[in-house]
Design a protein around this motif. Structure first.
Motif, PDB file in Angstrom:
ATOM      1  N   UNK A  18      76.420   1.083   4.140  1.00  0.00           N
ATOM      2  CA  UNK A  18      77.615   1.829   4.541  1.00  0.00           C
ATOM      3  C   UNK A  18      78.325   1.173   5.730  1.00  0.00           C
ATOM      4  N   UNK A  19      77.567   0.795   6.733  1.00  0.00           N
ATOM      5  CA  UNK A  19      78.160   0.203   7.935  1.00  0.00           C
ATOM      6  C   UNK A  19      78.723  -1.185   7.635  1.00  0.00           C
ATOM      7  N   UNK A  20      77.975  -2.002   6.910  1.00  0.00           N
ATOM      8  CA  UNK A  20      78.464  -3.332   6.571  1.00  0.00           C
ATOM      9  C   UNK A  20      79.743  -3.248   5.729  1.00  0.00           C
ATOM     10  N   UNK A  21      79.780  -2.304   4.784  1.00  0.00           N
ATOM     11  CA  UNK A  21      80.959  -2.160   3.929  1.00  0.00           C
ATOM     12  C   UNK A  21      82.174  -1.740   4.750  1.00  0.00           C
ATOM     13  N   UNK A  22      81.951  -0.868   5.706  1.00  0.00           N
ATOM     14  CA  UNK A  22      83.064  -0.351   6.515  1.00  0.00           C
ATOM     15  C   UNK A  22      83.505  -1.342   7.581  1.00  0.00           C
ATOM     16  N   UNK A 100      79.747   2.542  -4.674  1.00  0.00           N
ATOM     17  CA  UNK A 100      80.982   1.819  -4.385  1.00  0.00           C
ATOM     18  C   UNK A 100      80.911   1.060  -3.060  1.00  0.00           C
ATOM     19  N   UNK A 101      80.139   1.563  -2.102  1.00  0.00           N
ATOM     20  CA  UNK A 101      80.004   0.849  -0.823  1.00  0.00           C
ATOM     21  C   UNK A 101      79.234  -0.458  -1.013  1.00  0.00           C
ATOM     22  N   UNK A 106      79.305  -6.245  -1.412  1.00  0.00           N
ATOM     23  CA  UNK A 106      79.047  -7.397  -2.257  1.00  0.00           C
ATOM     24  C   UNK A 106      80.258  -8.334  -2.311  1.00  0.00           C
ATOM     25  N   UNK A 107      81.427  -7.770  -2.582  1.00  0.00           N
ATOM     26  CA  UNK A 107      82.594  -8.642  -2.721  1.00  0.00           C
ATOM     27  C   UNK A 107      83.026  -9.234  -1.384  1.00  0.00           C
ATOM     28  N   UNK A 108      82.732  -8.542  -0.293  1.00  0.00           N
ATOM     29  CA  UNK A 108      83.103  -9.072   1.025  1.00  0.00           C
ATOM     30  C   UNK A 108      82.153 -10.154   1.511  1.00  0.00           C
ATOM     31  N   UNK A 109      80.865  -9.954   1.319  1.00  0.00           N
ATOM     32  CA  UNK A 109      79.871 -10.797   2.003  1.00  0.00           C
ATOM     33  C   UNK A 109      79.089 -11.763   1.117  1.00  0.00           C
ATOM     34  N   UNK A 110      78.939 -11.475  -0.165  1.00  0.00           N
ATOM     35  CA  UNK A 110      78.148 -12.349  -1.026  1.00  0.00           C
ATOM     36  C   UNK A 110      78.649 -13.794  -1.052  1.00  0.00           C
ATOM     37  N   UNK A 111      79.972 -14.035  -1.083  1.00  0.00           N
ATOM     38  CA  UNK A 111      80.435 -15.433  -1.144  1.00  0.00           C
ATOM     39  C   UNK A 111      79.952 -16.297   0.024  1.00  0.00           C
ATOM     40  N   UNK A 112      79.756 -15.695   1.201  1.00  0.00           N
ATOM     41  CA  UNK A 112      79.292 -16.462   2.358  1.00  0.00           C
ATOM     42  C   UNK A 112      77.882 -16.996   2.129  1.00  0.00           C
ATOM     43  N   UNK A 113      77.053 -16.201   1.458  1.00  0.00           N
ATOM     44  CA  UNK A 113      75.692 -16.639   1.192  1.00  0.00           C
ATOM     45  C   UNK A 113      75.661 -17.749   0.160  1.00  0.00           C
ATOM     46  N   UNK A 164      86.007 -10.342  -9.014  1.00  0.00           N
ATOM     47  CA  UNK A 164      87.338 -10.162  -8.439  1.00  0.00           C
ATOM     48  C   UNK A 164      87.877  -8.761  -8.738  1.00  0.00           C
ATOM     49  N   UNK A 165      87.687  -8.299  -9.963  1.00  0.00           N
ATOM     50  CA  UNK A 165      88.174  -6.966 -10.306  1.00  0.00           C
ATOM     51  C   UNK A 165      87.390  -5.870  -9.580  1.00  0.00           C
ATOM     52  N   UNK A 166      86.105  -6.098  -9.334  1.00  0.00           N
ATOM     53  CA  UNK A 166      85.343  -5.151  -8.510  1.00  0.00           C
ATOM     54  C   UNK A 166      85.932  -5.092  -7.103  1.00  0.00           C
ATOM     55  N   UNK A 167      86.321  -6.234  -6.590  1.00  0.00           N
ATOM     56  CA  UNK A 167      86.945  -6.292  -5.264  1.00  0.00           C
ATOM     57  C   UNK A 167      88.245  -5.481  -5.262  1.00  0.00           C
ATOM     58  N   UNK A 168      89.085  -5.688  -6.256  1.00  0.00           N
ATOM     59  CA  UNK A 168      90.340  -4.940  -6.333  1.00  0.00           C
ATOM     60  C   UNK A 168      90.083  -3.443  -6.458  1.00  0.00           C
ATOM     61  N   UNK A 169      89.092  -3.085  -7.262  1.00  0.00           N
ATOM     62  CA  UNK A 169      88.736  -1.671  -7.416  1.00  0.00           C
ATOM     63  C   UNK A 169      88.243  -1.080  -6.094  1.00  0.00           C
ATOM     64  N   UNK A 170      87.374  -1.817  -5.400  1.00  0.00           N
ATOM     65  CA  UNK A 170      86.826  -1.308  -4.135  1.00  0.00           C
ATOM     66  C   UNK A 170      87.934  -1.077  -3.117  1.00  0.00           C
ATOM     67  N   UNK A 171      88.961  -1.908  -3.143  1.00  0.00           N
ATOM     68  CA  UNK A 171      90.075  -1.761  -2.212  1.00  0.00           C
ATOM     69  C   UNK A 171      91.081  -0.703  -2.659  1.00  0.00           C
ATOM     70  N   UNK A 172      91.233  -0.523  -3.971  1.00  0.00           N
ATOM     71  CA  UNK A 172      92.231   0.414  -4.484  1.00  0.00           C
ATOM     72  C   UNK A 172      91.743   1.014  -5.807  1.00  0.00           C
ATOM     73  N   UNK A 173      90.837   1.998  -5.743  1.00  0.00           N
ATOM     74  CA  UNK A 173      90.237   2.537  -6.967  1.00  0.00           C
ATOM     75  C   UNK A 173      91.224   3.217  -7.916  1.00  0.00           C
TER      76      UNK A 173
END
Length: 195
Positions: A18-22, A100-101, A106-113, A164-173
């Motif tokens: 929750x905190x990482x997502x926010x 959803x969090x 996942x979409x915010x941080x996974x690419x860095x790993x 990418x679509x999960x990212x769009x959904x997470x930002x604007x469901x």
């Protein structure tokens, strides 16, 4: 080290998601996670060496779960290659729609790993994608899918599109309802790979 009791570890993981997502991983503070988990800040370090260790634990758990679920689909003899591919896509959506969090994290941080080739998460990530490639290979061999498709490109294309679509959904469901996204992806993939 003290003996770990109860569900504190899971409470910390849930709070961290929750905190990482926010806040984002880099901005998040262990003290915020501890407060949300209802544990002392020092208690977090009984379970995790660092903030990065906590994030790795979250992503490891996610990949292990996804691998187990898609492998069980791939191993089924009663499913066609098309049904296995649909099951693979559905599994990804089911896991993320249930949290959803976690999807946003996942979409915010996974690419860095994934940029760090020595990261142990890369092995899990690649194992997951390899199952998708096996489904495509099986479908190609049994003439369900187009033999001209490069399986490596196709698996990465599908996974990248889903991510990418999960990212769009997470930002604007409201603009990207996941059931519609899921159905459209399956339609595009099936019509694009069938003979």
């Amino acid at each position: 080290m003290r003996r770990k009791e109860g569900n504190k570890e899971q409470d910390i993981i849930a709070a961290a998601i929750e905190v990482f997502a926010k806040e984002g991983y880099h901005e998040a503070k262990i003290s915020e996670i501890a407060e949300l988990a209802n544990v002392a800040t020092g208690s977090v370090y009984l379970y995790f060496e660092s903030k990065e260790d906590l994030l790795v634990k979250i992503f490891s758990g996610l990949w292990i779960k996804l691998i187990s679920l898609v492998k069980s689909i791939y191993d089924r003899d009663d499913l066609s290659s098309i049904e296995k591919l649909e099951g693979f896509i559905d599994t990804v959506f089911d896991v993320f729609t249930s949290n959803s969090k976690l999807a946003l994290l996942f979409v915010k941080e996974q690419p860095h790993f994934l940029q760090d080739k020595n990261n142990k998460l890369n092995d899990l990530y690649n194992n997951f994608l390899e199952i998708g490639e096996k489904i495509l290979d099986e479908g190609s061999k049994n003439n369900s899918f187009n033999k001209n498709l490069d399986k490596s490109i196709t698996k990465n294309f599908v996974y990248g599109g889903v991510r990418h679509l999960l990212h769009l959904w997470a930002l604007n469901p409201n603009e990207y309802p996941l059931n519609k996204v899921r159905q459209d992806i399956k339609y595009i993939v099936k019509k694009g790979i069938l003979i």
